[in-house]
Scaffold this active site. Structure first.
Site, PDB file in Angstrom:
ATOM      1  CG  LEU A 193     -12.368   5.199  -8.489  1.00  0.00           C
ATOM      2  CD1 LEU A 193     -13.644   5.320  -7.680  1.00  0.00           C
ATOM      3  CD2 LEU A 193     -11.577   6.500  -8.431  1.00  0.00           C
TER       4      LEU A 193
ATOM      5  NE  ARG B 133      -4.195   3.432 -12.298  1.00  0.00           N
ATOM      6  CZ  ARG B 133      -4.804   2.333 -11.851  1.00  0.00           C
ATOM      7  NH1 ARG B 133      -5.652   2.432 -10.828  1.00  0.00           N
ATOM      8  NH2 ARG B 133      -4.576   1.164 -12.410  1.00  0.00           N
TER       9      ARG B 133
ATOM     10  N   GLY C 260      -8.866   1.346  -4.031  1.00  0.00           N
ATOM     11  CA  GLY C 260     -10.049   1.356  -3.175  1.00  0.00           C
ATOM     12  C   GLY C 260     -10.390  -0.008  -2.613  1.00  0.00           C
TER      13      GLY C 260
ATOM     14  CE  LYS D 246     -17.449  -1.429 -15.996  1.00  0.00           C
ATOM     15  NZ  LYS D 246     -16.728  -0.328 -16.706  1.00  0.00           N
ATOM     16  NE  ARG D 247      -8.984  -6.007 -12.744  1.00  0.00           N
ATOM     17  CZ  ARG D 247      -7.653  -5.944 -12.576  1.00  0.00           C
ATOM     18  NH1 ARG D 247      -6.920  -7.024 -12.719  1.00  0.00           N
ATOM     19  NH2 ARG D 247      -7.063  -4.802 -12.300  1.00  0.00           N
TER      20      ARG D 247
ATOM     21  N   GLY E 136      -8.594   8.310  -1.310  1.00  0.00           N
ATOM     22  CA  GLY E 136      -9.670   9.147  -0.793  1.00  0.00           C
ATOM     23  C   GLY E 136     -10.715   8.391  -0.010  1.00  0.00           C
TER      24      GLY E 136
ATOM     25  CG  LEU F 286      -9.627   4.486 -12.714  1.00  0.00           C
ATOM     26  CD1 LEU F 286      -8.240   4.261 -13.298  1.00  0.00           C
ATOM     27  CD2 LEU F 286      -9.627   5.698 -11.807  1.00  0.00           C
TER      28      LEU F 286
ATOM     29  CD  GLU G 197      -5.111   4.611  -5.001  1.00  0.00           C
ATOM     30  OE1 GLU G 197      -6.179   4.112  -4.630  1.00  0.00           O
ATOM     31  OE2 GLU G 197      -4.007   4.020  -4.861  1.00  0.00           O
TER      32      GLU G 197
ATOM     33  CB  ALA H 219      -9.627  -4.236  -9.776  1.00  0.00           C
TER      34      ALA H 219
ATOM     35  CD  GLU I 147      -8.751   4.220  -0.205  1.00  0.00           C
ATOM     36  OE1 GLU I 147      -8.500   5.228   0.474  1.00  0.00           O
ATOM     37  OE2 GLU I 147      -9.330   4.275  -1.315  1.00  0.00           O
TER      38      GLU I 147
END
Length: 260
Positions: free
Chosen positions: A66, A137, A111, A27-28, A142, A68, A134, A64, A114
């Site tokens: 969040l 998109r 993320g 999932k990277r 957050g 999604l 973000e 990579a 972050e």
């Protein structure tokens, strides 16, 4: 470990270095709530022997962003509490017991950036690229990015990244402040481990002051900052280990600073 997608290994003769690896390569290393909570639990329960930590990502990418595919629809209240959960978890990285070095390669996106910004030092290899998608998109950061990332690169650059989807390569990312070190491809972990090993030899109280006092001093009015600095300097130099290190330097037993 509390989560199969996160691994913790201890390195060094006295197990002073914790290597914390994101382990969702397929999932990277995209972040989901389980992985975020596992990071929180890991930093809250580091063994007492640990003096520095490294965060690394398995596979071709650091992180990579969040995941999604696991993004849920939330009302405003639920979204607020979800974001605050991420804040609390990543605060355990930034304001935990030991300095943390991020070993970056491949995607450091959303993320993932972050998370990297919650670390104290960032080492990027030449494959690294940084982005905050973000804005394109229809969502907003957050996980603390709007607080931490502008402190690294400034509000204007973060605004540009989110408005335009701009991607920084490794060299430009290091130039603007997203990383402090730029190293050849495949060597970020080695450099991060070398830095962690060096940092682990510092006086623990000095490391703690750099993690917890320095960021607060930087945000205080000057007169408050000077007082906080004076108090922290007094506390640090009163520690027995500090006195021993100063004595060794005065007696010619400690190395002098040399030109790089």
């Amino acid at each position: 470990m509390p989560h199969t997608d996160l691994t913790l290994t201890l390195q060094g003769d006295t197990q002073q270095i914790a290597v914390i690896r994101l382990n969702r390569a397929a999932k990277r290393n995209a972040l989901n709530d389980g992985l975020i909570l596992a990071l929180r639990d890991t930093f809250q329960n580091l063994p007492s022997s640990v003096r520095a930590a490294v965060i690394d990502g398995n596979g071709e990418h650091f992180c990579a962003g969040l995941d999604l595919s696991e993004l849920q629809e939330r009302d405003a209240g639920q979204g607020l509490h979800h974001s605050r959960m991420w804040h609390a978890a990543l605060d355990c990285v930034q304001s935990g017991p030991v300095p943390v070095i991020a070993a970056l390669h491949g995607a450091v996106v959303g993320g993932g950036l972050e998370l990297a910004s919650a670390c104290h030092i960032r080492v990027a290899d030449e494959t690294t690229f940084f982005a905050l998608p973000e804005g394109t998109r229809g969502i907003f950061v957050g996980g603390g990015g709007s607080v931490r990332i502008p402190k690294l690169i400034g509000v204007a650059r973060m605004t540009d990244m989110m408005l335009t989807g701009r991607v920084y390569n490794a060299a430009d990312g290091e130039r603007v402040g997203l990383a402090q070190y730029l190293v050849p491809a495949g060597t970020a972990l080695d450099k991060a481990l070398a830095l962690a090993t060096q940092i682990a030899t510092n006086a623990p109280l000095t490391n703690y002051a750099l993690m917890h006092a320095l960021p607060r001093i930087a945000e205080q009015p000057a007169d408050h900052g000077f007082l906080t600095e004076a108090m922290m300097a007094a506390i640090a130099q009163a520690a027995p280990e500090a006195k021993e290190r100063v004595r060794a330097f005065l007696e010619g037993k400690a190395a002098k600073v040399q030109k790089a």
